[in-house]
Scaffold this active site. Structure first.
Site: not given
Ligand code: ADP
Length: 455
Positions: A215, A218, A340, A398, A400
């Protein structure tokens, strides 16, 4: 035998001689008859003692007999002892065999020709909820009432296994059993059961992962394909072409980040835990995080928006042991997430603490949107996102936090997450004392303030 004949003849002759002495020929015949009678009675008494003992040799001691009966008793005693030893040996073997079945990680239930439980091990008892003592001789069909099992058990095709819910299965904690019947002996059956919950979960995770990756790839591919089609079919002016190419570059970057994160994850999973030969000063890690964080903040926020406030505390004079690239990527993932997800004008504090027990904690605190408590336990799952669109807009894959958690665990540490919705979040990686080494003096890094311990 000789003695038997000899005693018989002796008793006849003795009694006959006495009779002769007392009453001549008639007395001798009567004496011989009486002598035989006495001998027979005595023999009958000895034979009866022997037979009584033989009827129940365990209840009474063997009689002390001589002659033929004595030998018969002796031989019987020896035969009995040999048989007892044989029975004891068989019993010992049976117990050893049952102990081996008991130790089996799989459930083993032995069924007789009528489908009654003859024996089961503890694992099977746990799987099906049997009582290994009370349920013996019970019909298995009455005890295991799952429809999948009932259909399998009453059917004729037992050449394959079936999957059924375990006794302790619940919607929140599903338990899956694989069961198969194997015929043996005369109409007997062996029911083998295996807990396949972990396998089923791993298989479900694998399926989800493949679906997620497909997904994720894609979506940018579809967008890229659309742009390519547009460029091919429409006559665009130079400015529009540039705009489309820039949008295509964004999608290509997205795919690149995704593939790179996937490769990082697979490397983390496939390689042994990092050793202790490579050391990196915390100050160097801090400087790299700072550089990346500030650059990302500048790129993401529009020039007109109020800038984010990024504060990096100078770390204590320590070095960390492990895979430097992994540590760097874990820490910078936390910083980049904070940048971010924190809106313009928000504040991000990156700090280090040397804990009293020698561990070191790297933490990133932001004043971003915060995360509702129900999301927290799942946050480090692959592709789990709270704010899907914000993640994608800012180039998130998603993965990290999954990477950060993996790296922390591989180094014997942990990833800690605390957040309050609407107020902000705190993400921290704690490194164990074994991976921390004090340095002689801190490596000064421009623009940083000293760390405070024990926060
Ligand atoms: P992504 O690449 O989507 O940031 P991560 O695995 O790093 O993936 O984080 C997973 C999810 O956790 C994110 O999609 C976000 O919704 C939430 N998240 C991570 N860090 C924060 C933050 N500092 N503040 C708010 N939400 C966060």
């Amino acid at each position: 035998m000789f003695w038997r004949i000899a005693t018989f003849v002796f008793s006849q002759l003795t009694a006959g001689a006495i009779g002769w002495t007392l009453a001549g020929l008639g007395g001798a015949l009567l004496g011989a008859f009486l002598g035989s009678l006495v001998w027979f009675v005595a023999d009958l008494v000895r034979g009866t003692r022997f037979i009584r003992w033989l009827r129940d040799p365990e209840a009474r001691p063997a009689p002390t007999l001589h002659g033929l009966w004595g030998e018969a008793a002796d031989r019987s005693r020896r035969l009995l002892r040999a048989r007892e030893q044989l029975v004891a040996e068989s019993e010992r073997r049976l117990q050893a065999f049952l102990a081996a079945l008991q130790a089996s990680p799989n459930g083993v239930t032995l069924l007789d020709g009528q489908g009654r439980i003859e024996w089961c091990n503890q694992t099977a008892a746990g799987h099906f909820g049997f009582d290994p003592q009370r349920d013996l001789q019970q019909q298995i069909g009455n005890l295991v009432r799952d429809p999948v099992f009932a259909a399998y058990y009453t059917g004729n095709d037992h050449g394959h296994e079936v999957i059924m819910p375990g006794r302790d299965s619940s919607p929140g904690r599903p338990v899956q059993l694989s069961v198969q019947l194997h015929p043996y002996g005369e109409g007997r059956r062996l029911l083998l059961s295996r807990d396949v919950t972990a396998l089923a979960q791993a298989e479900a995770m694998r399926r989800d992962f493949v679906a997620n990756v497909s997904h994720e790839i894609r979506t940018p591919l579809t967008v890229l394909g659309g742009f390519v089609e547009t460029l091919q079919s429409l006559q665009l002016d130079e400015a529009e072409r540039e705009r489309y190419l820039a949008l295509m570059a964004v999608q290509a970057d997205r795919m690149q980040s995704l593939v790179s994160d996937l490769l990082t994850l697979s490397r983390l999973e496939g390689s042994p835990p990092p050793g202790f030969s490579e050391w990196i000063p915390a100050s160097v890690l801090n400087a790299q995080c700072e550089e990346e964080g500030r650059a990302l903040s500048a790129v993401l926020l529009p020039p007109t928006a109020p800038p984010q406030v990024l504060r990096f505390q100078a770390p204590p004079a320590v070095a960390l042991a492990g895979a430097v690239n992994e540590i760097r990527s874990a820490l910078s993932n936390l910083v980049s997430n904070a940048v971010r997800y924190t809106p313009a004008g928000g504040q991000i504090d990156v700090g280090w603490q040397l804990l009293p027990d020698g561990r070191v904690m790297f933490s990133v605190i932001d004043t971003g949107p915060g995360i509702a408590p129900e999301h927290l336990p799942r946050l480090s799952e692959r592709f789990y996102r709270v704010d899907r669109s914000r993640s994608r807009e800012s180039g998130g894959t998603g993965l990290g936090l999954a990477i950060a958690k993996h790296v922390a665990q591989r180094h014997g540490g942990e990833l800690r997450i605390a957040s309050t919705l609407g107020q902000g979040s705190r993400f921290a990686v704690v490194f164990p004392a074994s991976r921390v080494r004090m340095l002689a003096a801190p490596t000064p890094v421009a623009g940083s303030t000293p760390a405070t311990a024990g926060r």
